[in-house]
Design a protein around this motif. Structure first.
Motif, PDB file in Angstrom:
ATOM      1  N   SER A 156      42.083  15.647 -12.959  1.00  0.00           N
ATOM      2  CA  SER A 156      41.741  16.287 -11.698  1.00  0.00           C
ATOM      3  C   SER A 156      40.288  16.735 -11.764  1.00  0.00           C
ATOM      4  O   SER A 156      39.838  17.276 -12.787  1.00  0.00           O
ATOM      5  CB  SER A 156      42.648  17.494 -11.436  1.00  0.00           C
ATOM      6  N   SER A 157      39.560  16.516 -10.656  1.00  0.00           N
ATOM      7  CA  SER A 157      38.165  16.966 -10.586  1.00  0.00           C
ATOM      8  C   SER A 157      38.061  18.393 -10.061  1.00  0.00           C
ATOM      9  O   SER A 157      36.977  18.971 -10.027  1.00  0.00           O
ATOM     10  CB  SER A 157      37.352  16.025  -9.690  1.00  0.00           C
ATOM     11  N   ILE A 158      39.176  18.974  -9.615  1.00  0.00           N
ATOM     12  CA  ILE A 158      39.209  20.366  -9.149  1.00  0.00           C
ATOM     13  C   ILE A 158      39.800  21.220 -10.266  1.00  0.00           C
ATOM     14  O   ILE A 158      40.935  21.000 -10.692  1.00  0.00           O
ATOM     15  CB  ILE A 158      40.039  20.501  -7.861  1.00  0.00           C
ATOM     16  N   ASP A 159      39.013  22.178 -10.735  1.00  0.00           N
ATOM     17  CA  ASP A 159      39.401  22.949 -11.907  1.00  0.00           C
ATOM     18  C   ASP A 159      40.767  23.620 -11.752  1.00  0.00           C
ATOM     19  O   ASP A 159      41.557  23.660 -12.695  1.00  0.00           O
ATOM     20  CB  ASP A 159      38.338  24.005 -12.229  1.00  0.00           C
ATOM     21  N   GLU A 160      41.013  24.165 -10.555  1.00  0.00           N
ATOM     22  CA  GLU A 160      42.264  24.904 -10.372  1.00  0.00           C
ATOM     23  C   GLU A 160      43.484  23.990 -10.294  1.00  0.00           C
ATOM     24  O   GLU A 160      44.606  24.421 -10.525  1.00  0.00           O
ATOM     25  CB  GLU A 160      42.177  25.779  -9.115  1.00  0.00           C
ATOM     26  N   LEU A 161      43.273  22.722  -9.900  1.00  0.00           N
ATOM     27  CA  LEU A 161      44.367  21.761  -9.889  1.00  0.00           C
ATOM     28  C   LEU A 161      44.484  21.158 -11.287  1.00  0.00           C
ATOM     29  O   LEU A 161      44.221  19.979 -11.520  1.00  0.00           O
ATOM     30  CB  LEU A 161      44.117  20.663  -8.848  1.00  0.00           C
ATOM     31  N   ASN A 162      44.900  21.969 -12.234  1.00  0.00           N
ATOM     32  CA  ASN A 162      44.925  21.543 -13.625  1.00  0.00           C
ATOM     33  C   ASN A 162      46.365  21.344 -14.109  1.00  0.00           C
ATOM     34  O   ASN A 162      47.340  21.574 -13.390  1.00  0.00           O
ATOM     35  CB  ASN A 162      44.195  22.563 -14.494  1.00  0.00           C
ATOM     36  N   GLU A 163      46.473  20.931 -15.344  1.00  0.00           N
ATOM     37  CA  GLU A 163      47.790  20.642 -15.910  1.00  0.00           C
ATOM     38  C   GLU A 163      48.655  21.892 -15.956  1.00  0.00           C
ATOM     39  O   GLU A 163      49.868  21.832 -15.721  1.00  0.00           O
ATOM     40  CB  GLU A 163      47.621  20.058 -17.316  1.00  0.00           C
ATOM     41  N   GLU A 164      48.040  23.052 -16.236  1.00  0.00           N
ATOM     42  CA  GLU A 164      48.799  24.300 -16.296  1.00  0.00           C
ATOM     43  C   GLU A 164      49.452  24.621 -14.951  1.00  0.00           C
ATOM     44  O   GLU A 164      50.593  25.095 -14.886  1.00  0.00           O
ATOM     45  CB  GLU A 164      47.894  25.463 -16.722  1.00  0.00           C
ATOM     46  N   LEU A 165      48.712  24.370 -13.847  1.00  0.00           N
ATOM     47  CA  LEU A 165      49.267  24.642 -12.513  1.00  0.00           C
ATOM     48  C   LEU A 165      50.484  23.762 -12.249  1.00  0.00           C
ATOM     49  O   LEU A 165      51.526  24.244 -11.777  1.00  0.00           O
ATOM     50  CB  LEU A 165      48.206  24.415 -11.436  1.00  0.00           C
ATOM     51  N   PHE A 166      50.381  22.476 -12.556  1.00  0.00           N
ATOM     52  CA  PHE A 166      51.506  21.579 -12.284  1.00  0.00           C
ATOM     53  C   PHE A 166      52.682  21.856 -13.208  1.00  0.00           C
ATOM     54  O   PHE A 166      53.840  21.694 -12.809  1.00  0.00           O
ATOM     55  CB  PHE A 166      51.044  20.121 -12.376  1.00  0.00           C
ATOM     56  N   ASP A 167      52.393  22.310 -14.429  1.00  0.00           N
ATOM     57  CA  ASP A 167      53.487  22.735 -15.302  1.00  0.00           C
ATOM     58  C   ASP A 167      54.182  23.968 -14.723  1.00  0.00           C
ATOM     59  O   ASP A 167      55.405  24.105 -14.799  1.00  0.00           O
ATOM     60  CB  ASP A 167      52.956  23.056 -16.703  1.00  0.00           C
TER      61      ASP A 167
END
Length: 493
Positions: A156-167
Motif C-alpha cells: 500500500s502506498s498509503i501509510d495508514e492502509l497498512n498490514e496492521e489495519l487489515f489484520d
C-alpha cells in the motif's frame, strides 16, 4: 464489510412463576428419550407442539380457558389426557401396538408408488385453500460462521492502509454470529394472499459487534478522504477482471443514498419488521410440497424418485402408511412421507437434500446452497381438509472468495505519473450461513372473504430488543419452548 447477525429466543416464564404454569417434558415410556413435535390439543381446533427437546408450556391464563382435558399424542404412541395439572412434570407416552392385518386388511394392498398416485389424485380435496384466521408463533434463527478471513496484504502506498489495519479488520469480524427473532400474531387469508397482525415480537442479538464494525468503517472512510484527490478515478482489478470508477460518481451516489436515508427517517416506514416477517412466512408456505413453486418436487416429478413402503403407524387415531423416497438421477431430496390410509393425505413430511440445490465455482469465487431440509405437519381443520400445524425449514449456504484485489488511484489532472496510490491484497474469505424458520399454528378458524378484507395489519410494530434470554418476556403467550442453547444465550459486555 458489515456483518451482524442476531439471535432471539424467548419463552414462557418458568422461573419464579413455575407454580402458575404447566411445563411438561414428553418422553418415550420405554427409552425415556424426549419426543419432539408431539401434538398437544387444548381445544377443538387449538393446540401447540413440543419443541425438539420434547418440552411444551402453557400459562395460567391459558389453562383457565381450557374447558376439558389436555391431550398429548405423537406418531406411533398411545394418546394421553391431562386434567390441568400445575407446575413442572414429565409425561410418558406408550408406543402403540397393533396387528397390521387388522388395520390394513386388503385383498390387494397398494404398492408405495400406488399410494403416491393416490396422494396426487386427492391433493386438491385434501388441501383446499380457503381463507382462515390462524394464531401463529414464528421463530427465525440465523447462524453465520466465518471459516476464513484473510485480506492477504501485499502493499500500500498509503501509510495508514497498512498490514496492521487489515489484520485489525480481520480480527474484528465476528467468527460466529447469531440472530433470533420471534413473534406471536394472527395470520389471515390463505397460502397465496394474506395479512399479518403481530401481537408481540422480539429480537435477540449482539449490538456490540455491529458498533465495532461501524468504527472501522468510519476509520476507513476518513483515511480515504484524506488521501485520495476528489478529481481522481479508481482502477479496480481482480485477476483479469477490471473496472474504472469515477470518484465524482461515487460522491453523487453517496449524496443520493444520504437523501434516501433522510427521507426514510422523516417519513413512516413502508417496510419493516412486520413486512419482513410476513415475507418469511409466505416463503415458508411457498415450499409446501403441493405448491407449484416449491423446491420439493417429489409429487410433480414423482417418476424421478424411488418410493418404498417402509411400515405402518398411527398419527392420532388415523392409520398411516410410511413411505420413504430417494432421488433417481440428479434429483435432490430424500425423506419420509406419512400418508393417511383413508383419504391419502400427507399428514407429515420429513425431507433433506442429498446434494446442493445450487452450486457455482469460477475464477476464485464459490457458492453452494448446501443445506435444505425440514418438516411439515398437517392437521384436520374445522371444515374438513388439512392445514399446516407446524413447519420447519433449514436453509444454508456457503460462500467463498480466493482472488487478488488491486485498487489504483489515478488522476489525469496531476502532472507526472497518473498513478497516485495503490493498494494490493489477496482476499481469502469464506463464510457459512444457516437460517432456520419455525412456524407453529396454535388455532385455525375459517373466515369469510369480508372478514379477510376487514382484518387489520400493524406495519409499524417494532420488536423488543433482548441481549439475553428472558423467560418472563412471553409469560402471557403460548409459544414453542426454546431449546437449551437458546436459553443459554447472553451478550457478554
Amino acid at each position: 464489510m458489515r456483518i451482524f447477525f442476531v439471535f432471539l429466543v424467548l419463552s414462557l416464564g418458568i422461573n419464579q412463576l413455575r407454580s402458575q404454569h404447566l411445563t411438561v417434558t414428553v418422553v418415550d415410556a420405554k427409552t425415556g428419550a424426549p419426543i419432539p413435535f408431539a401434538t398437544v390439543v387444548t381445544g377443538k381446533h387449538s393446540g401447540l407442539i413440543t419443541n425438539d427437546e420434547g418440552v411444551f408450556a402453557i400459562t395460567e391464563r391459558q389453562l383457565v380457558s381450557i374447558k376439558d382435558s389436555i391431550f398429548i399424542s405423537s406418531m406411533g404412541y398411545e394418546k394421553v389426557g391431562l386434567w390441568q395439572p400445575r407446575g413442572e412434570t414429565t409425561i410418558s407416552l406408550v408406543p402403540k401396538t397393533f396387528e397390521l392385518a387388522e388395520v390394513f386388511l386388503n385383498a390387494n394392498p397398494l404398492t408405495a408408488t400406488e399410494v403416491i398416485e393416490k396422494v396426487k389424485e386427492n391433493t386438491l380435496a385434501n388441501y383446499t385453500i380457503t381463507p382462515s384466521k390462524k394464531k401463529i408463533f414464528f421463530r427465525q434463527s440465523d447462524l453465520n460462521i466465518m471459516t476464513k478471513v484473510d485480506f492477504g496484504f501485499k502493499k500500500s502506498s498509503i501509510d495508514e492502509l497498512n498490514e496492521e489495519l487489515f489484520d485489525e479488520i480481520a480480527a474484528s469480524i465476528p467468527r460466529k454470529s447469531m440472530y433470533y427473532k420471534e413473534a406471536v400474531g394472527d395470520f389471515y387469508g390463505d397460502y397465496n394472499s394474506n395479512k399479518l397482525h403481530i401481537d408481540k415480537a422480539a429480537e435477540l442479538y449482539d449490538k456490540n459487534k455491529d458498533i465495532s464494525m461501524d468504527g472501522l468503517s468510519d476509520r476507513l472512510e476518513r483515511i480515504f478522504k484524506e488521501n485520495v484527490k476528489p478529481d481522481s478515478y479508481l482502477k479496480i482489478r481482480s485477476g483479469l477482471i477490471g473496472t474504472k470508477i469515477e470518484l465524482d460518481s461515487i460522491s453523487n451516489e453517496n449524496k443520493e443514498e444520504t437523501a434516501i436515508i433522510k427521507a426514510e427517517i422523516d417519513t413512516p416506514e413502508k417496510t419493516g419488521f412486520q413486512a419482513d416477517l410476513k415475507d418469511r412466512i409466505s416463503e415458508l408456505f411457498e415450499q409446501l410440497f403441493f405448491n407449484e413453486d416449491s423446491e420439493l418436487d417429489i409429487l410433480e416429478k414423482s417418476n424421478r424418485y424411488e418410493f418404498t413402503h417402509k411400515d405402518y403407524t398411527f398419527i392420532d387415531d388415523s392409520a398411516v402408511y410410511i413411505i420413504g423416497f430417494e432421488p433417481k438421477g440428479k434429483k435432490k431430496f430424500k425423506g419420509v412421507l406419512y400418508v393417511n390410509a383413508q383419504d391419502y393425505a400427507v399428514m407429515r413430511l420429513e425431507f433433506e437434500n442429498v446434494r446442493p440445490l445450487n452450486k457455482f465455482g469460477m475464477l476464485g469465487i464459490s457458492y453452494s446452497r448446501s443445506v435444505f431440509k425440514g418438516k411439515m405437519l398437517f392437521a384436520k381443520e374445522s371444515k374438513g381438509g388439512y392445514g399446516v400445524s407446524y413447519m420447519e425449514l433449514e436453509d444454508g449456504i456457503t460462500f467463498g472468495v480466493d482472488r487478488p484485489l488491486n485498487v489504483i488511484e489515478k488522476n489525469k489532472h496531476v502532472k507526472g505519473r497518473r498513478k497516485q496510490n495503490e493498494l494490493a491484497l489477496h482476499l481469502d474469505i469464506g463464510t457459512t450461513n444457516i437460517s432456520k424458520y419455525e412456524l407453529v399454528v396454535f388455532s385455525s378458524e375459517n373466515i369469510s372473504d369480508d372478514d379477510f378484507k376487514q382484518a387489520s395489519e400493524n406495519p409499524d410494530v417494532k420488536p423488543s430488543y433482548l441481549s439475553k434470554y428472558d423467560p418472563d418476556f412471553w409469560k402471557e403467550y403460548t409459544i414453542m419452548e426454546p431449546n437449551a442453547a437458546i436459553q443459554a444465550f447472553e451478550v457478554l459486555e
